[in-house]
Design an enzyme around this catalytic site. Sequence first.
Site, PDB file in Angstrom:
ATOM      1  N   ASP A   9      38.816  18.015 111.692  1.00 38.07           N
ATOM      2  CA  ASP A   9      37.365  18.165 111.497  1.00 38.07           C
ATOM      3  C   ASP A   9      36.697  16.932 112.118  1.00 38.07           C
ATOM      4  O   ASP A   9      37.371  16.005 112.567  1.00 38.07           O
ATOM      5  CB  ASP A   9      37.042  18.253 109.988  1.00 38.07           C
ATOM      6  CG  ASP A   9      35.550  18.394 109.721  1.00 38.07           C
ATOM      7  OD1 ASP A   9      34.874  19.147 110.461  1.00 38.07           O
ATOM      8  OD2 ASP A   9      35.030  17.740 108.799  1.00 38.07           O
ATOM      9  N   SER A  10      35.363  16.922 112.072  1.00 35.71           N
ATOM     10  CA  SER A  10      34.644  15.762 112.585  1.00 35.71           C
ATOM     11  C   SER A  10      34.724  14.563 111.638  1.00 35.71           C
ATOM     12  O   SER A  10      34.505  13.430 112.064  1.00 35.71           O
ATOM     13  CB  SER A  10      33.170  16.127 112.776  1.00 35.71           C
ATOM     14  OG  SER A  10      32.622  16.533 111.541  1.00 35.71           O
ATOM     15  N   CYS A  72      36.735  22.972 110.596  1.00 36.35           N
ATOM     16  CA  CYS A  72      35.386  22.610 111.008  1.00 36.35           C
ATOM     17  C   CYS A  72      34.671  23.904 111.371  1.00 36.35           C
ATOM     18  O   CYS A  72      35.112  24.626 112.283  1.00 36.35           O
ATOM     19  CB  CYS A  72      35.462  21.678 112.218  1.00 36.35           C
ATOM     20  SG  CYS A  72      33.848  21.328 112.935  1.00 36.35           S
ATOM     21  N   THR A  74      31.841  24.268 112.750  1.00 37.76           N
ATOM     22  CA  THR A  74      31.182  24.166 114.044  1.00 37.76           C
ATOM     23  C   THR A  74      32.164  24.472 115.184  1.00 37.76           C
ATOM     24  O   THR A  74      31.876  25.297 116.056  1.00 37.76           O
ATOM     25  CB  THR A  74      30.583  22.745 114.192  1.00 37.76           C
ATOM     26  OG1 THR A  74      29.763  22.481 113.050  1.00 37.76           O
ATOM     27  CG2 THR A  74      29.771  22.610 115.445  1.00 37.76           C
ATOM     28  N   GLU A 151      28.704  12.151 104.527  1.00 35.34           N
ATOM     29  CA  GLU A 151      29.419  11.050 105.193  1.00 35.34           C
ATOM     30  C   GLU A 151      28.958   9.683 104.662  1.00 35.34           C
ATOM     31  O   GLU A 151      29.650   8.691 104.820  1.00 35.34           O
ATOM     32  CB  GLU A 151      29.232  11.122 106.718  1.00 35.34           C
ATOM     33  CG  GLU A 151      29.959  12.296 107.381  1.00 35.34           C
ATOM     34  CD  GLU A 151      31.496  12.144 107.429  1.00 35.34           C
ATOM     35  OE1 GLU A 151      31.995  11.013 107.489  1.00 35.34           O
ATOM     36  OE2 GLU A 151      32.186  13.184 107.387  1.00 35.34           O
ATOM     37  N   CYS A 185      29.951  25.252 106.592  1.00 34.58           N
ATOM     38  CA  CYS A 185      30.373  23.961 107.133  1.00 34.58           C
ATOM     39  C   CYS A 185      31.301  23.371 106.084  1.00 34.58           C
ATOM     40  O   CYS A 185      30.977  23.392 104.882  1.00 34.58           O
ATOM     41  CB  CYS A 185      29.155  23.066 107.333  1.00 34.58           C
ATOM     42  SG  CYS A 185      29.563  21.329 107.614  1.00 34.58           S
ATOM     43  N   THR A 186      32.437  22.843 106.520  1.00 36.65           N
ATOM     44  CA  THR A 186      33.433  22.386 105.532  1.00 36.65           C
ATOM     45  C   THR A 186      32.999  21.136 104.769  1.00 36.65           C
ATOM     46  O   THR A 186      33.613  20.786 103.764  1.00 36.65           O
ATOM     47  CB  THR A 186      34.785  22.125 106.219  1.00 36.65           C
ATOM     48  OG1 THR A 186      34.570  21.237 107.337  1.00 36.65           O
ATOM     49  CG2 THR A 186      35.405  23.422 106.708  1.00 36.65           C
ATOM     50  N   HIS A 187      31.958  20.469 105.229  1.00 33.38           N
ATOM     51  CA  HIS A 187      31.434  19.352 104.439  1.00 33.38           C
ATOM     52  C   HIS A 187      30.712  19.840 103.173  1.00 33.38           C
ATOM     53  O   HIS A 187      30.603  19.107 102.196  1.00 33.38           O
ATOM     54  CB  HIS A 187      30.408  18.545 105.257  1.00 33.38           C
ATOM     55  CG  HIS A 187      31.000  17.539 106.194  1.00 33.38           C
ATOM     56  ND1 HIS A 187      31.627  17.885 107.358  1.00 33.38           N
ATOM     57  CD2 HIS A 187      31.025  16.171 106.148  1.00 33.38           C
ATOM     58  CE1 HIS A 187      32.020  16.782 108.002  1.00 33.38           C
ATOM     59  NE2 HIS A 187      31.656  15.738 107.288  1.00 33.38           N
TER      60      HIS A 187
HETATM   61  N1  DGL Z   1      32.521  19.912 108.897  1.00 31.05           N
HETATM   62  C1  DGL Z   1      32.086  20.414 110.148  1.00 31.05           C
HETATM   63  C2  DGL Z   1      31.657  21.838 110.072  1.00 31.05           C
HETATM   64  O1  DGL Z   1      32.292  22.533 109.315  1.00 31.05           O
HETATM   65  C3  DGL Z   1      31.361  19.499 111.043  1.00 31.05           C
HETATM   66  C4  DGL Z   1      29.980  19.163 110.707  1.00 31.05           C
HETATM   67  C5  DGL Z   1      29.409  18.116 111.605  1.00 31.05           C
HETATM   68  O2  DGL Z   1      30.133  17.208 112.013  1.00 31.05           O
HETATM   69  O3  DGL Z   1      28.219  18.222 111.897  1.00 31.05           O
HETATM   70  O4  DGL Z   1      30.765  22.316 110.738  1.00 31.05           O
END
Ligand code: DGL
Length: 272
Positions: A9-10, A72, A74, A151, A185-187
């Site tokens: 992921d990011s 992720c 995205t 974050e 989004c996984t966040h």
């Molecule tokens: N966690 C990621 C997602 O699921 C990335 C979000 C990001 O870095 O903007 O989209």
Amino acid sequence: MEKAIGVFDSGLGGLTAVKELAALMPNENIIYLGDTARVPYGSRSPETLIRFAKEDLSFVLRQNVKAVLVACGTISSVALPILKKECPVFVEGVVGPAARSAAAKTKNGKVAVIATNATINSGAYRKELSSIDNNIEVFEKACPMFVPIVENGYFGRDNAAAKIIVSDYLSEVKRSGADTVILGCTHYPILRPLIADFLGPDVNLVDSGKEAAKVICEKIKADGLCSDSENLGGHTYYVTDEPSGFVNLAELFLDRKIGNEVKKAVLTEENI
Ligand code: DGL
């Protein structure tokens, strides 16, 4: 050494999938990559995201993995078909698993998707949901501030700033009447307590990372690739920026110490 499951992921978001994988398959080795030097991904163009996705995948493939979870939303929305062509092992993203789970859960046929700008612009969840059931009404809302607040550690249930941002983004989602909301989004599952408090107990929340982890687990079992029961399930976390900030927040979210398992990753010669 036992082959690992690779997850990337990011930043912190993919840990929502790692948490589920570790619960489902405690004997598996997991290699995690968080591209913390380049987070957030959600505001980037498809062209940039495809480049990042290929670099992330190639790093993960160099770590002796038997399957890859693109944790992720995205990257899953924009680049999964490209990664599938290039990946010699099973690779799954979060969009398909989350959409299938939401379609099974909704009672009133109204599903909302909250995700990054890039994910919403790609229309990936909408397409996936309509391919499962054309009658599902889909409401989409980009919530670009959610990733930076996560974050930066603003995810406590009582965090006043996070509460304001959640209510600002999710008022329209509430009004849409959707009985099921995909945390695309996984966040976002890291904000789940705040989101659930705002949307109320009658709304199903679908955790995209968790759903994808279940699919990876089933596939590994079906292919007879499970690690043997003697294996202790070692985790290694790689980040592309300084590990310290990641370690503190990751430990808070995972509720365990990972300081000794975090290393700095170099993706390309210049790392950008
Ligand atoms: N966690 C990621 C997602 O699921 C990335 C979000 C990001 O870095 O903007 O989209």
